[in-house]
Design a protein around this motif. Sequence first.
Motif, short mmCIF file in Angstrom:
data_model
loop_
_atom_site.label_atom_id
_atom_site.label_comp_id
_atom_site.label_asym_id
_atom_site.label_seq_id
_atom_site.Cartn_x
_atom_site.Cartn_y
_atom_site.Cartn_z
N LEU A 11 0.92 -1.12 -0.09
CA LEU A 11 -0.09 -0.03 0.05
C LEU A 11 1.10 1.07 0.01
CD1 LEU A 11 -2.67 1.47 0.25
CD2 LEU A 11 -2.53 1.39 2.75
N THR A 12 1.75 1.35 1.02
CA THR A 12 2.58 2.67 1.02
C THR A 12 3.57 2.83 -0.06
OG1 THR A 12 3.97 1.34 2.58
CG2 THR A 12 2.48 2.98 3.58
N GLU A 13 3.92 1.65 -0.64
CA GLU A 13 4.91 1.70 -1.90
C GLU A 13 4.14 2.39 -2.94
OE1 GLU A 13 6.29 -2.27 -2.59
OE2 GLU A 13 7.89 -2.12 -0.89
N ARG A 14 2.95 2.09 -3.28
CA ARG A 14 2.05 2.81 -4.18
C ARG A 14 1.81 3.89 -4.02
NH1 ARG A 14 -2.67 -0.84 -5.64
NH2 ARG A 14 -3.03 0.50 -7.09
N LEU A 15 1.67 4.29 -2.69
CA LEU A 15 1.43 5.76 -2.27
C LEU A 15 2.65 6.63 -2.49
CD1 LEU A 15 -0.30 6.11 1.31
CD2 LEU A 15 -0.80 7.20 -0.94
N VAL A 16 3.71 6.25 -2.19
CA VAL A 16 4.93 7.18 -2.49
C VAL A 16 5.11 7.29 -3.96
CG1 VAL A 16 5.93 6.78 -0.20
CG2 VAL A 16 6.47 5.14 -2.28
N THR A 17 4.60 6.81 -4.80
CA THR A 17 4.99 6.94 -6.14
C THR A 17 4.03 7.90 -6.80
OG1 THR A 17 3.48 5.09 -7.01
CG2 THR A 17 5.27 4.44 -6.47
N LEU A 18 3.01 8.51 -5.99
CA LEU A 18 2.19 9.58 -6.39
C LEU A 18 2.96 10.85 -6.14
CD1 LEU A 18 -1.10 8.25 -4.91
CD2 LEU A 18 -0.30 7.75 -7.42
N ASP A 19 3.24 11.34 -7.26
CA ASP A 19 4.01 12.78 -7.02
C ASP A 19 3.25 14.02 -6.73
OD1 ASP A 19 6.50 11.47 -7.79
OD2 ASP A 19 6.06 11.72 -9.74
N ALA A 60 0.71 15.95 -4.71
CA ALA A 60 0.07 15.95 -3.50
C ALA A 60 -1.61 15.97 -3.62
CB ALA A 60 0.45 17.09 -2.53
N VAL A 61 -2.02 16.64 -4.56
CA VAL A 61 -3.69 16.61 -4.75
C VAL A 61 -4.02 14.96 -5.21
CG1 VAL A 61 -5.29 17.41 -6.03
CG2 VAL A 61 -3.76 18.91 -5.04
N THR A 62 -3.27 14.39 -5.96
CA THR A 62 -3.63 13.19 -6.34
C THR A 62 -3.57 12.11 -5.31
OG1 THR A 62 -2.81 13.68 -8.77
CG2 THR A 62 -2.98 11.28 -8.15
#
Length: 260
Positions: free
Chosen positions: A52-60, A62-64
Motif C-alpha cells: 500500500l505505502t509503496e504505491r502511495l509514495v509513487t504519487l508525485d 499531493a492532490v492526487t
Amino acid sequence: MKTYINRSSSRKQQGRRRFLQRATAGLGLATGGLTLLGSGARPLVVRAQGALTERLVTLDDAVTQILSIARTAEQLAVTFYSNGIANAEALGISGDDLAYLKAALVEEQIHQQFFTANGGQSLADTFSFPKGSQTFSDLKTFIETQQQLEGVFDSAFLAAIKEFAAMGRPDLAQVAGQIACIEAEHRALGRVIGGLRPADNWAFTPVLIASVADAPQVVQDAGYLSPTEGNSYRYHEVSTEDAGVEQRVPFVASSGVGRG
C-alpha cells in the motif's frame, strides 16, 4: 499546528502519535476493543514499506495523493455497508434502519466515483475488519466498527480541507467539507440504529490525524488492511439507484462547479 504530507522529523512523528493516543483515549473512540491504535503502534508516517505505502509514495502530486487515499477509503466504506446490508437479517436490521444503510451505501459509492473521476487511484480493493465475520453477525460489533470508520473518515476529510486550502485548491477543500458533513450524518444514523443516545453526541468533530497521508497507517493499524482467509472482503461497485438520495454532484453556487 501546520499540516505537511509525509513528514520525516522524529519529533513530529512522536507528537502525532501522542496526539492520536490522547484523542482516542479522551473521546471514547476506543470502544468494544476496537481501538484506532494499539499500545505498540508504529509512528503515523507513510513510508515505502508494504504494497500500500509503496504505491502511495509513487504519487508525485499531493492532490492526487489525497484523492487516491479518499477513493480507497470510500471503497472500504462501500465494502462495509454492502456486507452489512447483505447480512441485515443476521444483524437484526430492517425497516427504516435498513433504508438508512442503503442510502449510506449509495452515498459512499457516489463519493468513490467523484474521487475516481478526478484522478484518484485505487490503493487497495480488498479489506479486513478488526472482528472479522463477527462484524456482520453481531449488531454491537457492526455499530462499533461503523462508528470507528466514520470517525476516521471525518478526521481525514477535515484534514483534507486544510491541506487543499494550503495547496490553493479551495474548490476541493469545499468538496471535502461537503463529504465530511455526510460522513457525520452516517455516524449519527449508526448511533440511531445501535440505540445509542443521543445520536448527535459531538459538539466538535475531532480531527484525529494531522494529515491525510497518515490515514492509511491508522486504518492499517486498526485492522482494516490485513485480509486473510476468513477475513477478506473485496470491494465491488454497487448501483447508485436510490430515489431518496439527492444532491449527487458537489454543487457550488459561487463557481458553478457541478452545474449541468
